[in-house]
Every structure is written in structure tokens, then in C-alpha cells.
Design a protein around this motif. Structure first.
Motif, mmCIF file in Angstrom:
data_model
loop_
_atom_site.group_PDB
_atom_site.id
_atom_site.type_symbol
_atom_site.label_atom_id
_atom_site.label_comp_id
_atom_site.label_asym_id
_atom_site.label_seq_id
_atom_site.Cartn_x
_atom_site.Cartn_y
_atom_site.Cartn_z
ATOM 1 N N GLU A 198 0.805 -1.209 0.000
ATOM 2 C CA GLU A 198 0.000 0.000 0.000
ATOM 3 C C GLU A 198 0.845 1.268 0.000
ATOM 4 O OE1 GLU A 198 -2.635 -0.279 3.287
ATOM 5 O OE2 GLU A 198 -3.840 -1.906 2.423
ATOM 6 N N LEU A 199 2.153 1.131 0.246
ATOM 7 C CA LEU A 199 3.030 2.300 0.228
ATOM 8 C C LEU A 199 3.253 2.840 -1.181
ATOM 9 C CD1 LEU A 199 5.745 1.219 2.827
ATOM 10 C CD2 LEU A 199 3.906 2.880 3.158
ATOM 11 N N LYS A 200 2.926 2.040 -2.201
ATOM 12 C CA LYS A 200 3.082 2.445 -3.605
ATOM 13 C C LYS A 200 4.539 2.806 -3.945
ATOM 14 C CE LYS A 200 -1.372 2.098 -4.021
ATOM 15 N NZ LYS A 200 -1.954 0.900 -4.668
ATOM 16 N N LEU A 201 5.440 1.947 -3.461
ATOM 17 C CA LEU A 201 6.854 2.130 -3.783
ATOM 18 C C LEU A 201 7.128 1.636 -5.199
ATOM 19 C CD1 LEU A 201 8.351 0.760 -0.431
ATOM 20 C CD2 LEU A 201 7.950 3.158 -1.027
ATOM 21 N N THR A 202 8.325 1.932 -5.680
ATOM 22 C CA THR A 202 8.724 1.325 -6.949
ATOM 23 C C THR A 202 8.829 -0.173 -6.761
ATOM 24 O OG1 THR A 202 11.080 1.537 -6.441
ATOM 25 C CG2 THR A 202 10.019 3.412 -7.560
ATOM 26 N N GLN A 203 8.747 -0.894 -7.842
ATOM 27 C CA GLN A 203 8.746 -2.354 -7.758
ATOM 28 C C GLN A 203 10.011 -2.864 -7.085
ATOM 29 O OE1 GLN A 203 6.223 -4.336 -8.550
ATOM 30 N NE2 GLN A 203 7.412 -6.040 -7.673
ATOM 31 N N GLU A 204 11.147 -2.246 -7.392
ATOM 32 C CA GLU A 204 12.405 -2.712 -6.808
ATOM 33 C C GLU A 204 12.433 -2.497 -5.299
ATOM 34 O OE1 GLU A 204 17.239 -1.959 -7.160
ATOM 35 O OE2 GLU A 204 15.883 -1.048 -8.616
ATOM 36 N N GLU A 241 11.083 -8.851 0.734
ATOM 37 C CA GLU A 241 11.969 -10.000 0.900
ATOM 38 C C GLU A 241 12.682 -9.947 2.246
ATOM 39 O OE1 GLU A 241 12.375 -12.748 -0.842
ATOM 40 O OE2 GLU A 241 10.694 -12.047 -2.054
ATOM 41 N N ASP A 242 13.123 -8.755 2.646
ATOM 42 C CA ASP A 242 13.798 -8.636 3.948
ATOM 43 C C ASP A 242 12.841 -8.983 5.088
ATOM 44 O OD1 ASP A 242 16.161 -7.932 2.791
ATOM 45 O OD2 ASP A 242 15.897 -5.770 3.066
ATOM 46 N N LEU A 243 11.589 -8.566 4.942
ATOM 47 C CA LEU A 243 10.602 -8.878 5.981
ATOM 48 C C LEU A 243 10.366 -10.382 6.043
ATOM 49 C CD1 LEU A 243 8.609 -7.815 8.103
ATOM 50 C CD2 LEU A 243 6.901 -7.636 6.304
ATOM 51 N N ARG A 244 10.266 -11.037 4.892
ATOM 52 C CA ARG A 244 10.078 -12.488 4.874
ATOM 53 C C ARG A 244 11.279 -13.212 5.483
ATOM 54 N NH1 ARG A 244 7.838 -11.297 -0.367
ATOM 55 N NH2 ARG A 244 5.584 -11.731 -0.420
ATOM 56 N N LYS A 245 12.484 -12.687 5.248
ATOM 57 C CA LYS A 245 13.682 -13.303 5.839
ATOM 58 C C LYS A 245 13.684 -13.175 7.361
ATOM 59 C CE LYS A 245 16.660 -12.479 1.805
ATOM 60 N NZ LYS A 245 17.820 -11.709 1.286
#
Length: 293
Positions: free
Chosen positions: A142-148, A155-159
Motif C-alpha cells: 500500500e506504500l506504492k513504492l517502486t517495484q524494486e 523479501e527482507d521482511l520475509r527473511k
């Protein structure tokens, strides 16, 4: 006295806990036949304390009708009041009082501990933690960041919040923290019970002191119609004050020290004692006096 209609949030302090604490305080042995109910007692007694006899006799002498309020009678003296109050020295009645005290404190003072367990029910904590991780991931989107940037953060959160990590947190909570919460609740209940029991042990002497206090407040002539309410209110106020003075500071000090030792358990400060609870205890004492006098 009727049981409260609202049950405790998670059964942290049960009726069995209260019964066991009363048995411990009065050294009741298994198989002794002691039966305790919350806010009451099983059965009754054929005995009837002969306190307030003089006062009640004077009440029966008059027609308690429209003119009764104009009739003046002598207020009960210290001896009469002391005999009435002495009924609370009986062990069976002190058990009733402690039953009420422990149950009330179990539902009010220890509520924050019960809420800790209520918000993390056994068997569902790991699933709730997984949902929390999904919520975080959704908020990143929902932050509407760029895809990268979004991919990197996700990915860092999942790690960090892996299934293994969440399982470790849930296991620590279930096996270590939650038992500590239960132990703290039991220790708090024991502390409250011991403090009130100590205050009630010397009741015959306290009854004389309270009777003298009440007698000074209502000496002389009083209107007949006002006698029942006047006696009730003065005795309840005196008992409330006595219990508060004898127990409140000691309980607050001991609980503050106890909760400080368990800072890792509590996220909120210890609640202050509610003086209105002591009015409930005093009313319970009055009901015993009225029932047996």
C-alpha cells in the motif's frame, strides 16, 4: 449474595483457586468437609447471636408505621455493637469474607494478567503471528513504492519473519511467558489472601475498637425510623475504613515489588487499589451480621 453475572475474561482466577487459598489460610485438611461457594456458604447454622437484642426489642415495641419516625430511642451502645460485630470473628464467616475478597480481587486487580492470556489463546498464537506477517506485507504494498524497493523490503521482511522464527516466538510465549503470567496471578492471590487473613485474625479486638467508633458517632437519641439505615451505614463505613487501613498499603507495596520482579510479563503498570471495592467488602460483612444477629 448473588454471584456476579460477568465472568472473568479467561478464568485466570477460578473458584477453585479461591477455595484452595481459603483452605490454605485456615489450614483446612483434605476431607474435612469444608465447602465454599463464591459469595456465600453451603447450608446454615442453627445458632443465632444475641446481639442487637435490646435494639430489636425496642423496635418491636412500636408500630413501625407513619408515626415511627417521630419516636426517639436510645442509640445502641458500645457493648451491643461489639456483640453484633463479634459474629465476624467466627471462622465460617471469615471464610465467607475472604471468599468475597479473593474473588473480587481476582476479577479486578488481576484483570491485566487475564487479558494477556485472553489475547493469545493457546493453539492459535502461531496462526495469529502468521496473519501479522501478512498484514505487514500488505501494508508494504500500500506504500506504492517502486517495484524494486517494494520487492527488497518485502523479501527482507520475509527473511526476518520466517516460519521457523514465528514458531520459536510462539513456543517461547506458550512454554515460558504464559506460565509466568499464571504464577504471578497465583502469587498475587496468595498475597491478598494472606494480608486480609492477618487483618481478620485479630477481629475480637478490632470489633471492640470499631464498636467504640460507631457508638461515638451515633450516641444519644435517634429517630426510630432511621435506626436500621443509620446502624448499617455507620458499621459499613467503619469496617471499610478498618479494612482499608489494615490492608491497602501492605497489598499495594507487596504487589508493586512482586510485579517489578516480573517486568517482562506486564506491559502496563499495576492498577491502584480501588477504594470502592472495600465498600463491597464492608457490605458483605454487614450482610453476615444482619443474617446472624
Amino acid at each position: 449474595m448473588p454471584e456476579p453475572s460477568t465472568p472473568p475474561p479467561s478464568g485466570l482466577i477460578s473458584e477453585q483457586d479461591v477455595e484452595q487459598e481459603i483452605q490454605r489460610l485456615f489450614l483446612a485438611q483434605a476431607g474435612s468437609g469444608l465447602v465454599i461457594r463464591v459469595y456465600g456458604e453451603e447450608g446454615g447454622t442453627a445458632e443465632n447471636l444475641e446481639a442487637f437484642r435490646e435494639m430489636l426489642t425496642s423496635l418491636r415495641m412500636y408500630d413501625y408505621g407513619s408515626a415511627a419516625g417521630d419516636v426517639l430511642v436510645d442509640a445502641p451502645n458500645r457493648q451491643i455493637l461489639a456483640r453484633a460485630l463479634s459474629v465476624l470473628a467466627r471462622e465460617q464467616h471469615q471464610k465467607r469474607i475472604l471468599d468475597h475478597v479473593l474473588t473480587t480481587f481476582g476479577r479486578h486487580l488481576i484483570d491485566p494478567l487475564a487479558l494477556i492470556l485472553d489475547t493469545t489463546p493457546e493453539g492459535t498464537l502461531i496462526s495469529r503471528l502468521s496473519v501479522l506477517r501478512d498484514v505487514f506485507l500488505a501494508q508494504i504494498a500500500e506504500l506504492k513504492l517502486t517495484q524494486e524497493s517494494q520487492s527488497m523490503l518485502s523479501e527482507d521482511l520475509r527473511k526476518l519473519l520466517t516460519d521457523e522464527y514465528l514458531s520459536m516466538v510462539a513456543e517461547h510465549e506458550e512454554r515460558v511467558q504464559r506460565p509466568r503470567v499464571r504464577r504471578l496471578a497465583q502469587q498475587s492471590l496468595r498475597l491478598v489472601g494472606s494480608t486480609f487473613h492477618k487483618a481478620l485474625r485479630g477481629w475480637p479486638e478490632h470489633a471492640e475498637r470499631i464498636a467504640s467508633m460507631v457508638a461515638r458517632r451515633i450516641h444519644g437519641k435517634v429517630q426510630l425510623r432511621e435506626v436500621p439505615t443509620l446502624i448499617r451505614d455507620q458499621i459499613c463505613n467503619a469496617i471499610e475504613e478498618f479494612l482499608w487501613v489494615e490492608t491497602a498499603n501492605e497489598i499495594e507495596g507487596a504487589l508493586t515489588s512482586l510485579f517489578s520482579e516480573h517486568r517482562g510479563v506486564m506491559s502496563e503498570p499495576l492498577r491502584e487499589l480501588d477504594r470502592s471495592l472495600y465498600q463491597e467488602f464492608a457490605q458483605a460483612c454487614w450482610e453476615i451480621i444482619a443474617e446472624y444477629c
